[in-house]
Design a protein around this motif. Structure first.
Motif, PDB file in Angstrom:
ATOM      1  N   ALA A   1      33.737   8.799  23.270  1.00  0.00           N
ATOM      2  CA  ALA A   1      35.190   8.939  23.334  1.00  0.00           C
ATOM      3  C   ALA A   1      35.872   7.716  23.936  1.00  0.00           C
ATOM      4  O   ALA A   1      37.093   7.563  23.799  1.00  0.00           O
ATOM      5  N   THR A   2      35.102   6.852  24.590  1.00  0.00           N
ATOM      6  CA  THR A   2      35.685   5.634  25.162  1.00  0.00           C
ATOM      7  C   THR A   2      35.991   4.644  24.031  1.00  0.00           C
ATOM      8  O   THR A   2      35.089   4.261  23.290  1.00  0.00           O
ATOM      9  N   PRO A   3      37.259   4.243  23.876  1.00  0.00           N
ATOM     10  CA  PRO A   3      37.618   3.339  22.767  1.00  0.00           C
ATOM     11  C   PRO A   3      36.843   2.028  22.821  1.00  0.00           C
ATOM     12  O   PRO A   3      36.617   1.470  23.896  1.00  0.00           O
ATOM     13  N   GLY A   4      36.431   1.551  21.669  1.00  0.00           N
ATOM     14  CA  GLY A   4      35.694   0.303  21.559  1.00  0.00           C
ATOM     15  C   GLY A   4      35.811  -0.233  20.150  1.00  0.00           C
ATOM     16  O   GLY A   4      36.707   0.164  19.393  1.00  0.00           O
ATOM     17  N   PRO A   5      34.897  -1.129  19.760  1.00  0.00           N
ATOM     18  CA  PRO A   5      34.971  -1.704  18.411  1.00  0.00           C
ATOM     19  C   PRO A   5      34.854  -0.667  17.305  1.00  0.00           C
ATOM     20  O   PRO A   5      35.489  -0.791  16.261  1.00  0.00           O
TER      21      PRO A   5
ATOM     22  N   THR B   1      35.951   2.419  17.306  1.00  0.00           N
ATOM     23  CA  THR B   1      37.252   3.066  17.167  1.00  0.00           C
ATOM     24  C   THR B   1      38.252   2.154  16.476  1.00  0.00           C
ATOM     25  O   THR B   1      38.987   2.582  15.578  1.00  0.00           O
ATOM     26  N   ALA B   2      38.273   0.886  16.884  1.00  0.00           N
ATOM     27  CA  ALA B   2      39.227  -0.068  16.305  1.00  0.00           C
ATOM     28  C   ALA B   2      39.003  -0.251  14.813  1.00  0.00           C
ATOM     29  O   ALA B   2      39.951  -0.244  14.012  1.00  0.00           O
ATOM     30  N   ILE B   3      37.750  -0.402  14.409  1.00  0.00           N
ATOM     31  CA  ILE B   3      37.436  -0.600  12.994  1.00  0.00           C
ATOM     32  C   ILE B   3      37.765   0.654  12.188  1.00  0.00           C
ATOM     33  O   ILE B   3      38.283   0.571  11.068  1.00  0.00           O
ATOM     34  N   THR B   4      37.489   1.819  12.762  1.00  0.00           N
ATOM     35  CA  THR B   4      37.781   3.069  12.056  1.00  0.00           C
ATOM     36  C   THR B   4      39.281   3.232  11.825  1.00  0.00           C
ATOM     37  O   THR B   4      39.721   3.609  10.724  1.00  0.00           O
ATOM     38  N   ILE B   5      40.080   2.951  12.841  1.00  0.00           N
ATOM     39  CA  ILE B   5      41.537   3.069  12.706  1.00  0.00           C
ATOM     40  C   ILE B   5      42.053   2.092  11.660  1.00  0.00           C
ATOM     41  O   ILE B   5      42.841   2.462  10.774  1.00  0.00           O
ATOM     42  N   ARG B   6      41.619   0.846  11.750  1.00  0.00           N
ATOM     43  CA  ARG B   6      42.105  -0.159  10.793  1.00  0.00           C
ATOM     44  C   ARG B   6      41.704   0.197   9.366  1.00  0.00           C
ATOM     45  O   ARG B   6      42.513   0.093   8.440  1.00  0.00           O
ATOM     46  N   ASN B   7      40.469   0.615   9.171  1.00  0.00           N
ATOM     47  CA  ASN B   7      40.016   0.929   7.820  1.00  0.00           C
ATOM     48  C   ASN B   7      40.656   2.200   7.274  1.00  0.00           C
ATOM     49  O   ASN B   7      40.762   2.368   6.056  1.00  0.00           O
TER      50      ASN B   7
ATOM     51  N   LEU C   1      42.071  -6.898  19.720  1.00  0.00           N
ATOM     52  CA  LEU C   1      41.015  -6.122  20.369  1.00  0.00           C
ATOM     53  C   LEU C   1      39.642  -6.496  19.826  1.00  0.00           C
ATOM     54  O   LEU C   1      38.691  -6.694  20.594  1.00  0.00           O
ATOM     55  N   LEU C   2      39.530  -6.612  18.504  1.00  0.00           N
ATOM     56  CA  LEU C   2      38.240  -6.944  17.900  1.00  0.00           C
ATOM     57  C   LEU C   2      37.778  -8.339  18.308  1.00  0.00           C
ATOM     58  O   LEU C   2      36.602  -8.551  18.605  1.00  0.00           O
ATOM     59  N   ILE C   3      38.703  -9.289  18.327  1.00  0.00           N
ATOM     60  CA  ILE C   3      38.344 -10.648  18.753  1.00  0.00           C
ATOM     61  C   ILE C   3      37.903 -10.643  20.219  1.00  0.00           C
ATOM     62  O   ILE C   3      36.904 -11.270  20.594  1.00  0.00           O
ATOM     63  N   GLY C   4      38.667  -9.910  21.051  1.00  0.00           N
ATOM     64  CA  GLY C   4      38.314  -9.834  22.465  1.00  0.00           C
ATOM     65  C   GLY C   4      36.955  -9.197  22.685  1.00  0.00           C
ATOM     66  O   GLY C   4      36.150  -9.667  23.502  1.00  0.00           O
ATOM     67  N   LEU C   5      36.671  -8.127  21.945  1.00  0.00           N
ATOM     68  CA  LEU C   5      35.374  -7.469  22.066  1.00  0.00           C
ATOM     69  C   LEU C   5      34.245  -8.371  21.580  1.00  0.00           C
ATOM     70  O   LEU C   5      33.161  -8.407  22.177  1.00  0.00           O
ATOM     71  N   GLY C   6      34.507  -9.116  20.494  1.00  0.00           N
ATOM     72  CA  GLY C   6      33.500 -10.042  19.993  1.00  0.00           C
ATOM     73  C   GLY C   6      33.178 -11.128  21.004  1.00  0.00           C
ATOM     74  O   GLY C   6      32.009 -11.450  21.242  1.00  0.00           O
ATOM     75  N   ILE C   7      34.224 -11.669  21.620  1.00  0.00           N
ATOM     76  CA  ILE C   7      34.020 -12.713  22.636  1.00  0.00           C
ATOM     77  C   ILE C   7      33.286 -12.149  23.848  1.00  0.00           C
ATOM     78  O   ILE C   7      32.393 -12.789  24.423  1.00  0.00           O
ATOM     79  N   ARG C   8      33.650 -10.936  24.229  1.00  0.00           N
ATOM     80  CA  ARG C   8      32.994 -10.310  25.386  1.00  0.00           C
ATOM     81  C   ARG C   8      31.514 -10.086  25.118  1.00  0.00           C
ATOM     82  O   ARG C   8      30.657 -10.358  25.980  1.00  0.00           O
ATOM     83  N   ILE C   9      31.183  -9.591  23.923  1.00  0.00           N
ATOM     84  CA  ILE C   9      29.774  -9.374  23.580  1.00  0.00           C
ATOM     85  C   ILE C   9      29.015 -10.676  23.595  1.00  0.00           C
ATOM     86  O   ILE C   9      27.870 -10.765  24.059  1.00  0.00           O
TER      87      ILE C   9
END
Length: 209
Positions: free
Chosen positions: A16-20, A22-28, A196-204
């Motif tokens: 349930a914690t938002p992450g990549p 969730t972001a990809i699912t919403i966008r798609n 969000l996706l760019i930030g998550l990618g950089i964080r990973i």
């Protein structure tokens, strides 16, 4: 039974914690409607099932122990998230004429197959799933049970929970689709999810295990 209930509780918090995912699912969902969102969720859950199988077979332990291989998966996954984020930002900042037309029409820019592929690649490219499964699943295996079957079973349960949660997300977003696909609203969502996706990618890519 108490171990399994504890596993369900921990899993729900993580899912349930938002992450990549969730972001990809919403966008798609915005791009491909409910079918696009559900297909993305299915791809993500399929990736988790593969991770669960690899964990049960001991393959994940080899991946985590191999620094070069782990880094290769990490950087590839991070690059893919950044790629998706950049595409979203491009739509937010410079939407194409086709995008503006489809923003107020029925979503059809993303096929179910493409959505599934994005979800699958995104999850398989996240080495944190390997570390997470390798560290979490063994803690909830009852003593005396066969490790392979028990680990795989828990992993499949986690994947089913993930699919159910993300499919619910997709359904809710799809129902609000007409409002969310308005050009101004859609561009804001594209900008937020892209960032969000760019930030998550950089964080990973930059964080340690």
């Amino acid at each position: 039974m108490s171990l399994f209930l504890a596993f369900l509780g921990v899993s729900f918090i993580v899912i349930a914690t938002p992450g990549p995912d969730t972001a990809i699912t919403i966008r798609n969902t915005l791009l491909g409607g409910r079918a696009g969102g559900v297909s993305t969720a299915l791809g993500i859950a399929s990736g988790q099932t593969i991770w669960a199988l690899a964990t049960s077979a001991g393959i994940v332990a080899l991946l985590v122990a191999s620094e070069p291989l782990f880094l290769a998966v990490k950087y590839a996954g991070a690059a893919y998230l950044v790629y998706l984020g950049v595409k979203a930002l491009q739509e937010a900042l410079r939407p194409s004429h086709q995008a503006e037309v489809l923003a107020v029409a029925k979503p059809s820019r993303l096929t179910a197959a493409s959505a599934f592929r994005q979800g699958l690649i995104s999850d398989l490219g996240n080495p944190k799933m390997a570390v997470f499964f390798a560290s979490l699943l063994p803690q909830f295996v009852p003593p005396g049970q066969e490790s392979f079957a028990a680990l795989l079973g828990l992993g499949v349960v986690f994947a089913v929970m993930t699919f159910t949660w993300l499919a619910l997300y997709a359904t809710v977003v799809a129902k609000a689709g007409d409002f969310l696909r308005r050009p101004s609203i859609r561009r804001v969502i594209e900008g937020v999810t892209g960032t969000l996706l760019i930030g998550l990618g950089i964080r990973i890519a930059t964080e340690h295990r």
